[in-house]
Design a protein around this motif. Structure first.
Motif, PDB file in Angstrom:
ATOM      1  N   ALA A   1       0.821  -1.209   0.000  1.00 31.55           N
ATOM      2  CA  ALA A   1       0.000   0.000   0.000  1.00 31.55           C
ATOM      3  C   ALA A   1       0.860   1.266   0.000  1.00 31.55           C
ATOM      4  O   ALA A   1       2.018   1.279   0.429  1.00 31.55           O
ATOM      5  CB  ALA A   1      -0.917   0.013   1.219  1.00 31.55           C
ATOM      6  N   TYR A   2       0.269   2.332  -0.482  1.00 31.74           N
ATOM      7  CA  TYR A   2       0.895   3.648  -0.429  1.00 31.74           C
ATOM      8  C   TYR A   2       1.170   4.036   1.028  1.00 31.74           C
ATOM      9  O   TYR A   2       0.450   3.617   1.944  1.00 31.74           O
ATOM     10  CB  TYR A   2      -0.014   4.698  -1.062  1.00 31.74           C
ATOM     11  N   ALA A   3       2.176   4.857   1.217  1.00 33.48           N
ATOM     12  CA  ALA A   3       2.476   5.356   2.557  1.00 33.48           C
ATOM     13  C   ALA A   3       1.429   6.348   3.034  1.00 33.48           C
ATOM     14  O   ALA A   3       1.226   6.508   4.248  1.00 33.48           O
ATOM     15  CB  ALA A   3       3.857   6.017   2.572  1.00 33.48           C
ATOM     16  N   ASP A   4       0.747   7.006   2.104  1.00 34.33           N
ATOM     17  CA  ASP A   4      -0.238   8.023   2.478  1.00 34.33           C
ATOM     18  C   ASP A   4      -1.644   7.687   2.001  1.00 34.33           C
ATOM     19  O   ASP A   4      -2.493   8.557   1.865  1.00 34.33           O
ATOM     20  CB  ASP A   4       0.190   9.397   1.943  1.00 34.33           C
ATOM     21  N   ALA A   5      -1.908   6.404   1.740  1.00 31.66           N
ATOM     22  CA  ALA A   5      -3.254   5.954   1.360  1.00 31.66           C
ATOM     23  C   ALA A   5      -3.361   4.469   1.689  1.00 31.66           C
ATOM     24  O   ALA A   5      -2.366   3.739   1.670  1.00 31.66           O
ATOM     25  CB  ALA A   5      -3.520   6.190  -0.123  1.00 31.66           C
TER      26      ALA A   5
END
Length: 537
Positions: free
Chosen positions: A286-290
């Protein structure tokens, strides 16, 4: 179509970047081809037969650049229209939109702009739909994000797009992604008149010529432009007043369409995923900010079918793949196609992967094994790399530092072709070479010479023309003349650079691209012996 020249031109009194003679100061061009490269003393023998003698006055002559990934109409619209690149804040972007609307005569059409990027704004967010509508004063507006994988669309434009609310990627109050974005983009571009399209395309070709670019690879497709757009661009380029254009048609199963349009490949922006900035690049983690892993548009099986069909047709395939999961799907698909139609046949066509940002050692080795060409954009790292950049925001520092591993690709023998993806990043060939040589992650840096090769000869090799992109007798005479200052040899390893500057190495120099130094200025661009740009004296 412009008639081809048969004139003989002698250039002398400068520096000619040529593997035929690392100390060359003169070059003879006959018609469309380089006839001779050598010294000023030997050039005297040709002075009497030349139709034109160009006194270089110390200038540098190099092969013209090839930009291996552009979108000409969108680039031209940004050059001539609303360009929000570099807007310092949300408020400034909205103010620029209002000023642009007030200066236009839209007459029921759609206002198209590009370049906003909320990651650098103090507000930290894009505008709401209500803010956009207020700034647009009710006009139908399409504003693509800097990565062109999401966009702002005003209510007036949304209303023109049938079934928009039911499409994946629809957001009632914010930017549109996925199919919803593609739909509003098609609505906006469909409302361009032929004259608006031609004006935009001419602006792109003119700008490319001014920058010493002699050829462009147009990455078209049904989700990013149209058949009419690509056909119009190829027809315009055939008039011979600017750079050559080689088209790619990015449609799954689009072999016959690519052939009918005169495209050199069924690829380019055939999307396997989206972009990191828009959270649509497809990742394993996963994305670090999502709390998601992005978007997958194609499966490995679909990729295999497309590569097999292209290979059977003798046509180059290509895919847009940025995230590690998307790159993995391309590798699996190409390998499966090789098992189906023959690995040697697949490798021979040098199928392309556009962007190819998230690569590990295993995927780099797979690119080499499968004969894939990496069509990459070093300016992405310059724009979004580094400890404070968008890459770190999206992925965290460790994963961000692994992106765009140009040195590893070169060591593995993977062919590199450099481009801009304009309008995502601007047409800027020397800036692109600088970005690769001074990559924000030092272990990914390559020498200026290797980067220059990727942005010249690499573009020709990507379309199977291995003989072009160098100034040697018999090669096509597509070159640029530069005011470049002192010539040096720059490499990530100082030991290599030190040896290369020794005259015994026979290594020709290139401009000093150290950040902060001025970039070379293009004095003349010549395509197949025709001057397509000459700087005002």
């Amino acid at each position: 179509m412009t008639e081809r020249t048969s004139r003989t031109v002698l250039l002398r009194g400068g520096a000619v970047y040529s593997p035929a003679d690392p100390f060359a100061t003169a070059m003879l061009v006959e018609g469309e081809h380089v006839a001779w490269v050598g010294s000023d003393g030997a050039a005297e023998a040709y002075a009497g037969v030349a139709d034109e003698i160009v006194d270089l006055d110390g200038a540098l002559v190099t092969p013209a650049f090839v930009d291996a990934h552009v979108h000409a109409t969108s680039t031209g619209l940004a050059l001539t229209g609303l360009d929000l690149t570099g807007s310092p804040s949300l408020a400034a972007a909205l103010a620029a939109l209002t000023a642009f609307v007030d200066a236009q005569e839209t007459a029921g059409g759609v206002l198209i702009g590009h370049g906003w990027d909320e990651t650098g704004w103090p507000e930290g967010r894009p505008p709401t739909l209500a803010e956009l509508d207020a700034a647009a004063r009710g006009t139908a507006v399409y504003l693509s994000r800097t990565d062109v994988h999401s966009a702002l669309a005003s209510t007036a434009l949304r209303t023109l797009t049938e079934g928009l609310a039911d499409l994946p990627g629809h957001c009632a109050e914010g930017p549109l992604t996925k199919d919803a974005h593609h739909a509003v983009r098609q609505t906006a571009l469909a409302r361009l008149t032929p004259e608006q399209r031609r004006r935009a395309q001419r602006a792109t070709l003119a700008r490319a010529a001014e920058l010493g670019i002699g050829a462009l690879h147009e990455c078209a497709g049904p989700e990013i432009s149209s058949e009419a757009d690509l056909a119009a661009l190829l027809a315009l380029a055939a008039e011979g007043e600017g750079p050559e254009v080689f088209g790619y048609w990015g449609e799954l199963g689009g072999v016959e369409t690519a052939r009918r349009l005169g495209a050199v490949g069924a690829g380019g922006d055939l999307f396997v995923d989206g972009a990191l900035g828009s959270h649509t690049a497809c990742l394993h983690a996963a994305y670090a900010d999502a709390d998601h892993t992005g978007t997958a548009y194609l499966t490995a099986d679909q990729i295999a079918d497309h590569v097999a069909a292209c290979t059977e047709a003798g046509l180059q395939a290509g895919f847009h793949a940025i995230g590690d999961a998307a790159v993995g799907a391309v590798i699996d698909g190409v390998r499966a196609a090789g098992e189906r139609v023959g690995a040697a046949r697949v490798k021979a066509l040098r199928h392309r992967v556009e962007h190819a940002e998230a690569l590990d050692d295993e995927s780099v080795a797979a690119f080499a094994e499968l004969g894939l060409t990496a069509s990459v954009q070093p300016a992405f790292d310059a724009a979004w790399g580094g400890p404070e950049g968008m890459y770190v925001q999206r992925l965290g520092a460790e994963r961000a530092a692994a992106l765009n591993p140009f040195a590893a690709l070169l060591r593995a023998g993977v062919p590199l072709a450099f481009g801009s993806d304009a309008p995502v990043t601007p047409l800027d060939p020397w800036g692109t070479v600088r970005a690769a040589a001074f990559h924000r992650t030092p272990e990914h840096r390559i020498s200026v010479r290797a980067a220059f090769t990727a942005h010249t000869r690499g573009g020709w090799r990507a379309i199977g023309r291995d003989q072009d992109g160098v100034l040697v007798p018999g090669a096509v005479a597509s070159y640029a003349i530069w005011a470049a200052g002192d010539l040096v040899v720059q490499a990530p390893d100082s030991r290599v650079a030190g040896w290369s500057t020794d005259p015994r190495s026979g290594t020709p120099g290139l401009p000093d691209l150290t950040p902060g130094h001025p970039l070379p200025t293009c004095l003349r661009t010549v395509v197949r012996g025709r001057t397509v740009h000459a700087a005002a004296e």
